[in-house]
Design a protein around this motif. Structure first.
Motif, PDB file in Angstrom:
ATOM      1  N   MET A   1      16.771  16.174  -1.627  1.00 38.14           N
ATOM      2  CA  MET A   1      16.712  15.008  -0.749  1.00 38.14           C
ATOM      3  C   MET A   1      15.541  14.099  -1.126  1.00 38.14           C
ATOM      4  O   MET A   1      15.648  12.885  -1.101  1.00 38.14           O
ATOM      5  CB  MET A   1      16.595  15.470   0.705  1.00 38.14           C
ATOM      6  N   HIS A   2      14.428  14.709  -1.491  1.00 41.08           N
ATOM      7  CA  HIS A   2      13.268  13.904  -1.881  1.00 41.08           C
ATOM      8  C   HIS A   2      13.602  13.034  -3.092  1.00 41.08           C
ATOM      9  O   HIS A   2      13.208  11.870  -3.165  1.00 41.08           O
ATOM     10  CB  HIS A   2      12.085  14.818  -2.187  1.00 41.08           C
ATOM     11  N   ASP A   3      14.357  13.575  -4.048  1.00 37.82           N
ATOM     12  CA  ASP A   3      14.740  12.792  -5.223  1.00 37.82           C
ATOM     13  C   ASP A   3      15.624  11.617  -4.829  1.00 37.82           C
ATOM     14  O   ASP A   3      15.500  10.524  -5.384  1.00 37.82           O
ATOM     15  CB  ASP A   3      15.472  13.682  -6.236  1.00 37.82           C
ATOM     16  N   LEU A   4      16.538  11.844  -3.883  1.00 41.39           N
ATOM     17  CA  LEU A   4      17.397  10.758  -3.414  1.00 41.39           C
ATOM     18  C   LEU A   4      16.562   9.675  -2.749  1.00 41.39           C
ATOM     19  O   LEU A   4      16.747   8.481  -3.010  1.00 41.39           O
ATOM     20  CB  LEU A   4      18.442  11.298  -2.435  1.00 41.39           C
ATOM     21  N   GLU A   5      15.632  10.072  -1.895  1.00 39.29           N
ATOM     22  CA  GLU A   5      14.786   9.094  -1.228  1.00 39.29           C
ATOM     23  C   GLU A   5      13.945   8.308  -2.229  1.00 39.29           C
ATOM     24  O   GLU A   5      13.744   7.097  -2.075  1.00 39.29           O
ATOM     25  CB  GLU A   5      13.885   9.795  -0.209  1.00 39.29           C
ATOM     26  N   ASN A   6      13.470   8.975  -3.265  1.00 36.40           N
ATOM     27  CA  ASN A   6      12.708   8.272  -4.297  1.00 36.40           C
ATOM     28  C   ASN A   6      13.567   7.229  -4.997  1.00 36.40           C
ATOM     29  O   ASN A   6      13.117   6.102  -5.255  1.00 36.40           O
ATOM     30  CB  ASN A   6      12.168   9.268  -5.326  1.00 36.40           C
ATOM     31  N   ALA A   7      14.801   7.584  -5.325  1.00 33.31           N
ATOM     32  CA  ALA A   7      15.689   6.635  -5.998  1.00 33.31           C
ATOM     33  C   ALA A   7      15.957   5.424  -5.114  1.00 33.31           C
ATOM     34  O   ALA A   7      15.979   4.281  -5.591  1.00 33.31           O
ATOM     35  CB  ALA A   7      17.002   7.319  -6.384  1.00 33.31           C
ATOM     36  N   ILE A   8      16.156   5.669  -3.819  1.00 30.97           N
ATOM     37  CA  ILE A   8      16.439   4.567  -2.890  1.00 30.97           C
ATOM     38  C   ILE A   8      15.240   3.629  -2.773  1.00 30.97           C
ATOM     39  O   ILE A   8      15.383   2.397  -2.823  1.00 30.97           O
ATOM     40  CB  ILE A   8      16.831   5.120  -1.510  1.00 30.97           C
ATOM     41  N   MET A  25      24.074   5.267 -23.432  1.00 36.42           N
ATOM     42  CA  MET A  25      25.329   5.213 -22.699  1.00 36.42           C
ATOM     43  C   MET A  25      25.631   6.515 -21.970  1.00 36.42           C
ATOM     44  O   MET A  25      26.401   6.514 -21.001  1.00 36.42           O
ATOM     45  CB  MET A  25      26.462   4.827 -23.638  1.00 36.42           C
ATOM     46  N   ASP A  26      25.036   7.617 -22.417  1.00 37.88           N
ATOM     47  CA  ASP A  26      25.265   8.863 -21.683  1.00 37.88           C
ATOM     48  C   ASP A  26      24.660   8.783 -20.278  1.00 37.88           C
ATOM     49  O   ASP A  26      25.213   9.346 -19.318  1.00 37.88           O
ATOM     50  CB  ASP A  26      24.730  10.067 -22.453  1.00 37.88           C
ATOM     51  N   LEU A  27      23.542   8.065 -20.135  1.00 37.54           N
ATOM     52  CA  LEU A  27      22.936   7.903 -18.817  1.00 37.54           C
ATOM     53  C   LEU A  27      23.799   7.013 -17.923  1.00 37.54           C
ATOM     54  O   LEU A  27      23.909   7.244 -16.717  1.00 37.54           O
ATOM     55  CB  LEU A  27      21.527   7.320 -18.937  1.00 37.54           C
ATOM     56  N   ALA A 153      17.495   6.734 -10.847  1.00 36.48           N
ATOM     57  CA  ALA A 153      17.030   8.108 -10.993  1.00 36.48           C
ATOM     58  C   ALA A 153      16.853   8.493 -12.457  1.00 36.48           C
ATOM     59  O   ALA A 153      16.104   9.419 -12.774  1.00 36.48           O
ATOM     60  CB  ALA A 153      18.007   9.068 -10.315  1.00 36.48           C
ATOM     61  N   ARG A 154      17.512   7.782 -13.354  1.00 36.13           N
ATOM     62  CA  ARG A 154      17.440   8.061 -14.793  1.00 36.13           C
ATOM     63  C   ARG A 154      16.508   7.105 -15.526  1.00 36.13           C
ATOM     64  O   ARG A 154      16.500   7.050 -16.747  1.00 36.13           O
ATOM     65  CB  ARG A 154      18.848   8.027 -15.389  1.00 36.13           C
ATOM     66  N   ALA A 188      23.174  -6.498 -14.381  1.00 39.05           N
ATOM     67  CA  ALA A 188      22.353  -6.390 -15.591  1.00 39.05           C
ATOM     68  C   ALA A 188      21.715  -5.004 -15.608  1.00 39.05           C
ATOM     69  O   ALA A 188      21.199  -4.540 -14.589  1.00 39.05           O
ATOM     70  CB  ALA A 188      21.283  -7.473 -15.598  1.00 39.05           C
ATOM     71  N   ILE A 189      21.753  -4.342 -16.778  1.00 37.61           N
ATOM     72  CA  ILE A 189      21.261  -2.960 -16.874  1.00 37.61           C
ATOM     73  C   ILE A 189      20.384  -2.817 -18.108  1.00 37.61           C
ATOM     74  O   ILE A 189      20.762  -3.247 -19.212  1.00 37.61           O
ATOM     75  CB  ILE A 189      22.441  -1.967 -16.958  1.00 37.61           C
ATOM     76  N   GLY A 190      19.226  -2.197 -17.938  1.00 40.44           N
ATOM     77  CA  GLY A 190      18.337  -1.964 -19.069  1.00 40.44           C
ATOM     78  C   GLY A 190      17.025  -1.363 -18.593  1.00 40.44           C
ATOM     79  O   GLY A 190      16.907  -0.912 -17.451  1.00 40.44           O
TER      80      GLY A 190
END
Length: 217
Positions: A1-8, A25-27, A153-154, A188-190
Motif C-alpha cells: 500500500m505504501h508503494d501505491l501511495e507513493n506512486a499516487i 518498452m518493457d516498462l 512506479a517504474r 507524453a511518456i519519457g
C-alpha cells in the motif's frame, strides 16, 4: 500500500522530457498490463491506445507543429464558471518556467511544446469507440490513471494532453486511427528533465469537502 501511495503522490504532469533517453518498452508493457485490470461497464474494456516513437513520433510532432501554425486546436472552451481554473493553473506553470505574464513570445514557445509532446520520445493517443457513452469514458479514465501510476512506479514521467486531441485529422492521418474511434487525449511518456523546475510543480487540490459529500441520516 505504501508503494501505491507513493506512486499516487509522486505523479506529476511532466512538461519537459529528456529527448535522447529512450523509454524501455518493457516498462510500458508492464504498466499497460496493470492498466487493463481497471474496471469497466460490462467488462467492455473501452480503452484503445496508439503509440508512436522514433521516426513515426517525429513525423507526427512535425505535422502537429505545422498545423498549430495554421489554426488553433479544436479544444472545447471551459464553461465560464470553471475558466478561472485554467488561468490559475497557467499562472502556476508559467511562473515556475520564469515566464512573465505579458511575455507573449515566451508563452507561445511554451505552448508549442505541447505538439512536440514536450520532447518525450514516446507519444500515446487515447481513444474510445464512437458508439460508447459517458459511463464508458469513466472506464477509459480508470485505465489511464492506472497506466500513469504504473509508469510513475517504474520511474517514468507522463503528461496527459488534451491539446493534442485538438488536431484529430493529423492524428488520424499519421497513426491510422479510424473514424470509428473518438480521440480523447494524448499522453507524453519519457524520463523527466531534472533541470526543468516546472517538473517539480505540485499543483494544489481542493479540500476534500469541496468535492465530496457524506450522508449518514
Amino acid at each position: 500500500m505504501h508503494d501505491l501511495e507513493n506512486a499516487i503522490t509522486d505523479r506529476r504532469s511532466i512538461r519537459l522530457f529528456l529527448r535522447d533517453k529512450p523509454v524501455p518498452m518493457d516498462l510500458v508493457t508492464e504498466s499497460l498490463e496493470l492498466a487493463i485490470r481497471a474496471p469497466s461497464n460490462s467488462n467492455i474494456q473501452p480503452w484503445h491506445m496508439v503509440f508512436a516513437s522514433g521516426p513515426a513520433r517525429d513525423r507526427l510532432a512535425e505535422a502537429l507543429l505545422e498545423q498549430a501554425d495554421i489554426a488553433a486546436p479544436n479544444v472545447p472552451a471551459l464553461p465560464p464558471s470553471f475558466a478561472h481554473l485554467r488561468s490559475e493553473l497557467g499562472a502556476l506553470v508559467y511562473g515556475t518556467m520564469g515566464i512573465a505574464r505579458h511575455d507573449a513570445d515566451a508563452r507561445r514557445l511554451a505552448v508549442l511544446r505541447n505538439w512536440e509532446f514536450f520532447r518525450a520520445p514516446l507519444a500515446g493517443i487515447v481513444c474510445m469507440h464512437r458508439d460508447l457513452d459517458f459511463v464508458d469514458a469513466v472506464g477509459v479514465g480508470m485505465f489511464l490513471q492506472t497506466f500513469l501510476l504504473g509508469l510513475t512506479a517504474r520511474g517514468l514521467g507522463s503528461c496527459v494532453q488534451v491539446s493534442v486531441a485538438g488536431y484529430p485529422d493529423v492524428l488520424r492521418e499519421h497513426l491510422d486511427i479510424g473514424e470509428d474511434m473518438r480521440i480523447l487525449c494524448g499522453v507524453a511518456i519519457g524520463y523527466p528533465d531534472p533541470e526543468f523546475a516546472c517538473n517539480q510543480l505540485d499543483v494544489p487540490r481542493n479540500p476534500l469537502e469541496y468535492n465530496v459529500v457524506f450522508k449518514d441520516s
